[in-house]
Design a protein around this motif. Structure first.
Motif, mmCIF file in Angstrom:
data_model
loop_
_atom_site.group_PDB
_atom_site.id
_atom_site.type_symbol
_atom_site.label_atom_id
_atom_site.label_comp_id
_atom_site.label_asym_id
_atom_site.label_seq_id
_atom_site.Cartn_x
_atom_site.Cartn_y
_atom_site.Cartn_z
ATOM 1 N N PHE A 63 0.852 -1.198 0.000
ATOM 2 C CA PHE A 63 0.000 0.000 0.000
ATOM 3 C C PHE A 63 0.882 1.240 0.000
ATOM 4 C CE2 PHE A 63 -2.173 3.369 2.440
ATOM 5 C CZ PHE A 63 -3.292 3.538 1.637
ATOM 6 N N GLU A 99 0.790 5.531 -0.218
ATOM 7 C CA GLU A 99 0.112 6.818 -0.359
ATOM 8 C C GLU A 99 0.750 7.532 -1.541
ATOM 9 O OE1 GLU A 99 0.096 9.527 3.087
ATOM 10 O OE2 GLU A 99 0.337 7.673 4.209
ATOM 11 N N VAL A 140 -4.186 2.566 7.017
ATOM 12 C CA VAL A 140 -4.417 1.263 6.396
ATOM 13 C C VAL A 140 -3.349 0.315 6.935
ATOM 14 C CG1 VAL A 140 -4.367 -0.026 4.231
ATOM 15 C CG2 VAL A 140 -5.381 2.258 4.305
ATOM 16 N N ASP A 141 -3.746 -0.613 7.790
ATOM 17 C CA ASP A 141 -2.750 -1.549 8.303
ATOM 18 C C ASP A 141 -2.985 -2.936 7.716
ATOM 19 O OD1 ASP A 141 -4.780 -2.750 9.661
ATOM 20 O OD2 ASP A 141 -4.187 -2.010 11.629
ATOM 21 N N PHE A 186 -5.773 -4.334 4.857
ATOM 22 C CA PHE A 186 -5.241 -4.307 3.500
ATOM 23 C C PHE A 186 -5.330 -5.703 2.893
ATOM 24 C CE2 PHE A 186 -1.335 -4.119 0.677
ATOM 25 C CZ PHE A 186 -1.986 -3.433 -0.330
ATOM 26 N N LEU A 200 -10.156 -1.322 -1.070
ATOM 27 C CA LEU A 200 -9.786 -0.090 -0.369
ATOM 28 C C LEU A 200 -10.710 1.054 -0.768
ATOM 29 C CD1 LEU A 200 -5.874 0.018 -0.345
ATOM 30 C CD2 LEU A 200 -7.406 -0.449 1.558
ATOM 31 N N GLU A 201 -11.034 1.103 -2.064
ATOM 32 C CA GLU A 201 -11.947 2.159 -2.510
ATOM 33 C C GLU A 201 -13.333 1.979 -1.907
ATOM 34 O OE1 GLU A 201 -11.258 2.065 -6.737
ATOM 35 O OE2 GLU A 201 -10.039 3.891 -6.603
ATOM 36 N N LYS A 247 -13.212 3.173 1.672
ATOM 37 C CA LYS A 247 -13.226 4.640 1.697
ATOM 38 C C LYS A 247 -14.656 5.159 1.482
ATOM 39 C CE LYS A 247 -11.720 8.184 -1.491
ATOM 40 N NZ LYS A 247 -11.301 9.439 -0.863
ATOM 41 N N ARG A 306 -14.398 13.901 3.927
ATOM 42 C CA ARG A 306 -13.609 13.165 2.947
ATOM 43 C C ARG A 306 -12.672 12.225 3.705
ATOM 44 N NH1 ARG A 306 -9.469 13.468 -1.138
ATOM 45 N NH2 ARG A 306 -8.120 14.454 0.377
ATOM 46 N N VAL A 307 -12.646 10.965 3.311
ATOM 47 C CA VAL A 307 -11.759 10.006 3.973
ATOM 48 C C VAL A 307 -10.493 9.859 3.142
ATOM 49 C CG1 VAL A 307 -11.454 7.582 4.596
ATOM 50 C CG2 VAL A 307 -13.605 8.754 5.125
ATOM 51 N N LEU A 317 -7.057 7.597 2.956
ATOM 52 C CA LEU A 317 -6.376 6.418 3.494
ATOM 53 C C LEU A 317 -4.881 6.667 3.500
ATOM 54 C CD1 LEU A 317 -8.425 3.624 1.697
ATOM 55 C CD2 LEU A 317 -8.766 4.577 3.980
ATOM 56 N N VAL A 318 -4.260 6.460 4.650
ATOM 57 C CA VAL A 318 -2.830 6.741 4.768
ATOM 58 C C VAL A 318 -2.083 5.510 5.269
ATOM 59 C CG1 VAL A 318 -3.218 9.197 5.155
ATOM 60 C CG2 VAL A 318 -3.037 7.664 7.117
ATOM 61 N N GLU A 319 -0.775 5.532 5.081
ATOM 62 C CA GLU A 319 0.044 4.409 5.529
ATOM 63 C C GLU A 319 0.102 4.362 7.053
ATOM 64 O OE1 GLU A 319 3.842 4.567 3.584
ATOM 65 O OE2 GLU A 319 2.888 4.826 1.643
ATOM 66 N N PRO A 320 0.272 3.158 7.612
ATOM 67 C CA PRO A 320 0.289 3.019 9.074
ATOM 68 C C PRO A 320 1.432 3.788 9.711
ATOM 69 C CG PRO A 320 0.250 0.877 8.012
ATOM 70 C CD PRO A 320 0.456 1.880 6.944
#
Lengths: 148, 437
Positions: free
Chosen positions: A13, A15, B374-375, B379, B386-387, B390, B406-407, B409-412
């Motif tokens: 994943f 960003e 997103v962990d 995932f 993922l979409e 969201k 608005r959501v 998704l970011v890296e853990p």
């Protein structure tokens, strides 16, 4: 057949953030992991990088340690002639067997043969291998990707 | 007498005790603290005007700003030679607020901490791993003294050095964990990363969690991750520290109202609200000597209930704190509490409640964004899922907040996770105003 032909693919994943791809590839380079095939799927805000590498366990552990979210999945690969109709042959067989292809991408190497990687829904994985094998297509063993 | 005997007094006994103590407190502050004398005189009320508990509504409120204005010792009702302990807030949002305790105040504090810990029957043989911050923050020492007084073995680990904490918890056989809920979850995550199974490789049986707001989802996540019973510790340093209220085995939060008299008011008008209605929690200390507080506004939004609890305790109950009147965000004219956002996030299966709310201005419009980590548990490796996640979150947020969010998704672990209180809100509008933008 699964144990013979399943290839470990890593999905990571990402960003859509400046420098993130560089950090990822740098992490693999420092661990001396070689990328054998890759594909990038993306939406407007994030992406998923899919990799087949020569050492999936090592890649997974160094990427996790570097803070990436990594998921391991099984894919299979076939070898076809690098000429018109090569790709069609495989997709046709899967389609006739009613197997949906999640996505597919090509191996980075050269030569007159083309290597294609296929991801199908897990419940159809064994069936897909069988269909392709019976259709006379050459399945590629993992050693092709993992061996140095 | 058991330290928690007062939890079971009859309502009549309680109210007689509260009225006697209220009269004493009001008389003391009027005679000893010039600030209170001036405030009472201003509204024309004298200590002898307090004849019933209801009369408390005529007394003026005290606020955090009053404490700051009288920094450090202006509100003390005792000379310094009777003070045995001083705690202070960090002062990150202004001047620090200073609280002081006499020897008697310490006894009260230890008593209410014992009563809190007795909710889980903590006693000799228990190993209490105390991961609240030690120092000026009241959390660490509050739990420390209470657990020690009950005869439990206390491990004063404080915060930080997570891997070492896990080692100590395992090696010392911790049975009780005291920490913020977000840190408890972080500990479980790190334990898993280290190859442990938090449910089976540790001896924990219960935990006391507090010092930050926690949604139902976060509570469940902590309880499930460790396989333990979740007890809530509610408190604030101005009133005493932890030990103002604690949840019983049924999860009901009981206020130690023989020491802290609660009211619920409308935060806008100051009117006392009827039982069961949601509003701002206000406390009057009934037994404190060094720093008695009259109708102190906690800024916490909650409710109170008087009917007895299944656990047999007669002391009244407060609802979960649903937000803080000063944490409340007003986005495009809609009231938004971070706890509402957390509730939505944790409703979505498998989602670790780690998020940040970002409020920004685009032109003249307020924009609300929720950044969610997103962990590996959510995932699947699939872009479509993922979409979907969201969109589902955006839909649920719109349903609950009556506002579009608005959501993202970011890296853990990219979100700021402090070791103590989790920072959940970034309001960029204020920054723009400060910069004149």
């Amino acid at each position: 057949m699964r144990s013979q032909y399943a290839i470990k693919q890593l999905s990571i994943f990402l960003e859509n953030r400046k420098g993130r791809l560089k950090e990822l590839t740098e992490t693999l380079y420092k661990a001396q992991v070689n990328i054998r095939a890759l594909a990038l799927a993306e939406s407007a805000e994030f992406g998923i990088l899919r990799l087949v590498v020569d050492n999936p366990e090592k890649a997974r552990s160094v990427l996790s340690a570097a803070g990436f979210t990594v998921k391991e999945q099984s894919v299979f690969a076939v070898e076809v002639e690098d000429k018109p109709g090569g790709f069609y042959q495989v997709v046709k067989l899967l389609s006739e067997a009613d197997i949906n292809v999640d996505y597919t991408y090509a191996f980075v190497g050269g030569g007159d043969r083309a290597v294609l990687v296929f991801k199908v829904p897990d419940e159809n994985f064994d069936k897909a291998l069988e269909v392709v094998y019976k259709g006379g297509i050459k399945l590629v063993e993992p050693i092709f990707f993992y061996g140095s | 007498m058991k330290p928690n005997a007062a939890d079971y007094l009859s309502r009549e006994e309680f109210e007689a005790l509260q009225l006697r103590r209220l009269k004493e407190t009001v008389t003391r502050v009027y005679n000893l603290v010039p600030f209170y004398k001036a405030k009472f005189d201003e509204v024309g009320i004298r200590p002898q005007d307090i004849r019933s508990l209801e009369d408390i509504k005529n007394l003026p409120f005290t606020t955090k700003q009053d404490l700051r204005d009288h920094y450090p010792f202006g509100l003390l009702a005792v000379p310094m030679d009777q003070v045995v302990r001083i705690h202070s807030s960090s002062g990150t949002t202004g001047k620090p607020t200073v609280v002081a305790y006499t020897e008697h105040d310490m006894k009260v504090w230890i008593e209410v901490m014992m009563r809190s810990l007795l909710m889980a029957r903590v006693g000799p043989g228990d190993v209490v791993h105390n991961a609240y911050g030690y120092g000026l923050f009241t959390g660490g020492l509050g739990f420390h003294y209470g657990a020690e007084a009950l005869g439990a073995a206390v491990v004063p680990s404080s915060v930080g050095f997570t891997k070492r904490q896990l080692m100590l918890m395992r090696d010392f056989g911790a049975t009780i964990l005291c920490s913020t809920p977000s840190y408890a979850l972080h500990l479980a995550e790190v334990a898993e990363e280290e190859g442990f199974d938090p449910r089976n490789d540790f001896k924990l049986r219960a935990g006391f969690f507090g010092a930050e707001p926690a949604s139902e989802g976060l509570r469940q996540a902590v309880a499930e991750a460790w396989g333990i019973k979740y007890f809530e510790a509610y408190g604030l340093s101005e009133i005493i520290g932890p030990g103002v209220a604690a949840s019983c085995e049924y999860g009901e939060l009981h206020i130690f109202e023989d020491h802290f008299y609660p009211e619920i008011i409308d935060p806008a008008t100051g009117e006392v609200l009827p039982e069961g209605e949601e509003g701002e929690l206000v406390f009057t200390t009934l037994t404190k000597q060094a720093l008695p507080l009259i109708r102190y506004r906690t800024r916490d939004i909650s409710r109170i209930y008087r009917e007895p609890c299944r656990c047999g305790r007669t002391i009244l109950r407060m609802g979960k704190v649903v937000g803080r009147s000063d944490d409340m965000l007003i986005v495009s004219g809609v009231n938004v509490f971070p706890s509402q956002v957390e509730h939505v996030l944790t409703k979505v299966e498998g989602l670790t409640p780690n998020y940040v709310i970002v409020v920004d201005k685009r032109g003249v419009l307020d924009v609300l964004e929720v950044w969610v980590e997103v962990d590996e548990r959510i995932f699947t490796g699939d872009l479509g899922s993922l979409e979907n996640l969201k969109h589902k979150l955006e839909e649920e947020l719109a349903n609950h907040l009556f506002l579009r969010a608005r959501v993202k998704l970011v890296e853990p672990k990219t979100l700021e996770r402090s070791m103590g209180k989790a920072k959940r809100v970034i309001d960029r509008r204020e920054l723009q105003e400060k910069l004149g933008g």
